[in-house]
Motif scaffolding. Structure first.
Motif, PDB file in Angstrom:
ATOM      1  N   THR A   1       0.822  -1.205   0.000  1.00  8.96           N
ATOM      2  CA  THR A   1       0.000   0.000   0.000  1.00  8.96           C
ATOM      3  C   THR A   1       0.859   1.257   0.000  1.00  8.96           C
ATOM      4  OG1 THR A   1      -1.704  -1.208   1.225  1.00  8.96           O
ATOM      5  CG2 THR A   1      -1.880   1.178   1.199  1.00  8.96           C
ATOM      6  N   ARG A   2       1.943   1.252   0.780  1.00  9.46           N
ATOM      7  CA  ARG A   2       2.841   2.409   0.796  1.00  9.46           C
ATOM      8  C   ARG A   2       3.486   2.628  -0.568  1.00  9.46           C
ATOM      9  NH1 ARG A   2       4.446   0.411   5.823  1.00  9.46           N
ATOM     10  NH2 ARG A   2       6.276  -0.535   4.892  1.00  9.46           N
ATOM     11  N   VAL A   3       3.909   1.550  -1.209  1.00 12.37           N
ATOM     12  CA  VAL A   3       4.534   1.671  -2.531  1.00 12.37           C
ATOM     13  C   VAL A   3       3.522   2.204  -3.545  1.00 12.37           C
ATOM     14  CG1 VAL A   3       5.521   0.351  -4.449  1.00 12.37           C
ATOM     15  CG2 VAL A   3       6.291  -0.094  -2.120  1.00 12.37           C
ATOM     16  N   MET A   4       2.321   1.656  -3.533  1.00 13.27           N
ATOM     17  CA  MET A   4       1.306   2.078  -4.505  1.00 13.27           C
ATOM     18  C   MET A   4       0.822   3.498  -4.248  1.00 13.27           C
ATOM     19  SD  MET A   4      -0.884  -1.378  -5.166  1.00 13.27           S
ATOM     20  CE  MET A   4      -2.113  -0.490  -6.062  1.00 13.27           C
ATOM     21  N   SER A   5       0.843   3.941  -2.999  1.00 15.93           N
ATOM     22  CA  SER A   5       0.344   5.279  -2.688  1.00 15.93           C
ATOM     23  C   SER A   5       1.194   6.376  -3.331  1.00 15.93           C
ATOM     24  CB  SER A   5       0.270   5.486  -1.183  1.00 15.93           C
ATOM     25  OG  SER A   5       1.560   5.542  -0.623  1.00 15.93           O
ATOM     26  N   GLN A   6       2.431   6.059  -3.671  1.00 14.46           N
ATOM     27  CA  GLN A   6       3.289   7.035  -4.352  1.00 14.46           C
ATOM     28  C   GLN A   6       2.717   7.441  -5.702  1.00 14.46           C
ATOM     29  OE1 GLN A   6       7.617   5.992  -4.350  1.00 14.46           O
ATOM     30  NE2 GLN A   6       6.785   3.993  -3.854  1.00 14.46           N
TER      31      GLN A   6
ATOM     32  N   TYR B   1      -3.263  -6.566 -22.208  1.00 10.94           N
ATOM     33  CA  TYR B   1      -2.451  -5.803 -21.258  1.00 10.94           C
ATOM     34  C   TYR B   1      -3.304  -5.329 -20.076  1.00 10.94           C
ATOM     35  CZ  TYR B   1       0.141  -2.000 -19.155  1.00 10.94           C
ATOM     36  OH  TYR B   1       0.745  -1.181 -18.250  1.00 10.94           O
ATOM     37  N   ALA B   2      -4.475  -4.779 -20.380  1.00 10.40           N
ATOM     38  CA  ALA B   2      -5.328  -4.218 -19.332  1.00 10.40           C
ATOM     39  C   ALA B   2      -5.799  -5.289 -18.347  1.00 10.40           C
ATOM     40  CB  ALA B   2      -6.530  -3.520 -19.954  1.00 10.40           C
ATOM     41  N   LEU B   3      -6.110  -6.460 -18.837  1.00 13.52           N
ATOM     42  CA  LEU B   3      -6.680  -7.495 -17.975  1.00 13.52           C
ATOM     43  C   LEU B   3      -5.633  -8.374 -17.301  1.00 13.52           C
ATOM     44  CD1 LEU B   3      -9.658  -8.550 -20.241  1.00 13.52           C
ATOM     45  CD2 LEU B   3      -9.747  -7.141 -18.177  1.00 13.52           C
ATOM     46  N   ASN B   4      -4.462  -8.514 -17.911  1.00  9.97           N
ATOM     47  CA  ASN B   4      -3.494  -9.475 -17.383  1.00  9.97           C
ATOM     48  C   ASN B   4      -2.179  -8.880 -16.879  1.00  9.97           C
ATOM     49  OD1 ASN B   4      -5.210 -11.657 -18.039  1.00  9.97           O
ATOM     50  ND2 ASN B   4      -4.551 -11.513 -20.163  1.00  9.97           N
ATOM     51  N   GLU B   5      -1.776  -7.761 -17.423  1.00 10.18           N
ATOM     52  CA  GLU B   5      -0.442  -7.261 -17.102  1.00 10.18           C
ATOM     53  C   GLU B   5      -0.436  -5.919 -16.372  1.00 10.18           C
ATOM     54  OE1 GLU B   5       1.734  -7.219 -20.767  1.00 10.18           O
ATOM     55  OE2 GLU B   5       1.206  -9.280 -21.232  1.00 10.18           O
ATOM     56  N   MET B   6      -1.446  -5.118 -16.580  1.00  9.33           N
ATOM     57  CA  MET B   6      -1.459  -3.772 -16.015  1.00  9.33           C
ATOM     58  C   MET B   6      -1.558  -3.819 -14.491  1.00  9.33           C
ATOM     59  SD  MET B   6      -3.838  -0.504 -17.045  1.00  9.33           S
ATOM     60  CE  MET B   6      -5.376  -1.278 -16.643  1.00  9.33           C
ATOM     61  N   GLU B   7      -0.820  -2.933 -13.840  1.00  2.20           N
ATOM     62  CA  GLU B   7      -0.850  -2.814 -12.383  1.00  2.20           C
ATOM     63  C   GLU B   7      -1.862  -1.733 -11.998  1.00  2.20           C
ATOM     64  OE1 GLU B   7       0.968  -4.651 -10.231  1.00  2.20           O
ATOM     65  OE2 GLU B   7       1.966  -5.751 -11.831  1.00  2.20           O
ATOM     66  N   LEU B   8      -2.335  -1.797 -10.778  1.00  2.00           N
ATOM     67  CA  LEU B   8      -3.285  -0.793 -10.298  1.00  2.00           C
ATOM     68  C   LEU B   8      -2.699   0.613 -10.347  1.00  2.00           C
ATOM     69  CD1 LEU B   8      -5.055  -2.397  -7.221  1.00  2.00           C
ATOM     70  CD2 LEU B   8      -6.075  -1.719  -9.381  1.00  2.00           C
ATOM     71  N   CYS B   9      -1.413   0.722 -10.060  1.00  2.00           N
ATOM     72  CA  CYS B   9      -0.793   2.051 -10.051  1.00  2.00           C
ATOM     73  C   CYS B   9      -0.722   2.660 -11.450  1.00  2.00           C
ATOM     74  CB  CYS B   9       0.584   2.003  -9.401  1.00  2.00           C
ATOM     75  SG  CYS B   9       1.749   0.916 -10.224  1.00  2.00           S
ATOM     76  N   ASP B  10      -0.931   1.850 -12.499  1.00  2.00           N
ATOM     77  CA  ASP B  10      -0.930   2.369 -13.870  1.00  2.00           C
ATOM     78  C   ASP B  10      -2.267   3.011 -14.242  1.00  2.00           C
ATOM     79  OD1 ASP B  10       1.619   1.357 -14.201  1.00  2.00           O
ATOM     80  OD2 ASP B  10       0.940  -0.502 -15.143  1.00  2.00           O
ATOM     81  N   LEU B  11      -3.331   2.669 -13.536  1.00  2.00           N
ATOM     82  CA  LEU B  11      -4.666   3.164 -13.886  1.00  2.00           C
ATOM     83  C   LEU B  11      -4.753   4.690 -13.954  1.00  2.00           C
ATOM     84  CD1 LEU B  11      -7.326   0.861 -12.203  1.00  2.00           C
ATOM     85  CD2 LEU B  11      -7.021   1.350 -14.620  1.00  2.00           C
ATOM     86  N   PRO B  12      -4.254   5.427 -12.966  1.00  2.00           N
ATOM     87  CA  PRO B  12      -4.385   6.889 -13.056  1.00  2.00           C
ATOM     88  C   PRO B  12      -3.734   7.481 -14.307  1.00  2.00           C
ATOM     89  CG  PRO B  12      -3.750   6.269 -10.838  1.00  2.00           C
ATOM     90  CD  PRO B  12      -3.677   5.027 -11.676  1.00  2.00           C
TER      91      PRO B  12
END
Length: 182
Positions: A52-57, A93-104
């Motif tokens: 969570t700390r890493v993703m919050s960046q 990519y969107a369904l299998n490889e993308m990370e949550l932090c990439d969404l914004p």
């Protein structure tokens, strides 16, 4: 939306995290018995906190006005990702490889693209009707056809800045030479 005060939802989150990290095939019931071990649970929770700390960046800070907004139901990741896929993002990519932090990043790019498309459509509409209207009555050109919400926000910010500058100038005129005698 996830309720972090609900132990069942926390268990589900930890289970999904465990499956993703280890690739094991334990059932949820077996996992529930395993998390009764406080050492194991503490390790899982500390790992979740680290992630969570890493993703919050990479997350944008939410404005206070957005936090209490109950007028609009929150978007789900599924609806956001499907919108991005329909806008042209590679589905694999969107369904299998993308990370949550990439969404914004993708959401911001999508919104920018939509704004440009809408502004372009407004300009072409303006140019199309131009021979049929009295241009002198349209002081702001194409913006007189429709003002988009993001332009209203910009207009308000610009108005606020101008008011502040006028106040500063008026204070300067009132104080005159005395302002520099301090």
């Amino acid at each position: 939306m996830m309720n972090y005060n609900n132990p069942e939802e926390i268990e589900s989150l930890l289970y999904a995290m465990y499956l993703t990290e280890t690739g094991s095939s334990y059932t949820f019931n077996v996992f529930q018995r395993a998390i009764m071990d406080k050492t194991f649970t503490k390790q899982m929770v500390s790992e979740l906190e680290r992630i969570t700390r890493v993703m919050s960046q990479f997350q944008k800070k939410q404005e206070k006005a957005d936090v209490g907004n109950t007028d609009v139901s929150p978007e789900t990741i599924a609806s956001i990702v499907s919108t991005l896929i329909m806008a042209g993002l590679d589905a694999h990519y969107a369904l299998n490889e993308m990370e949550l932090c990439d969404l914004p990043l993708y959401i911001e790019a999508y919104e920018k693209k939509r704004r440009e498309e809408m502004e372009s459509a407004r300009m072409w509409t303006y140019l199309t009707i131009l021979p049929h209207i009295d241009v002198r009555k349209m002081k702001n050109g194409a913006k007189d056809l429709i003002i988009f919400p993001w332009e209203e926000v910009e207009k308000e910010a610009e108005k606020e800045i101008n008011e502040t500058e006028v106040e500063c100038f008026e204070n300067l005129l009132k104080q005159g030479k005395n302002i520099f005698k301090s």
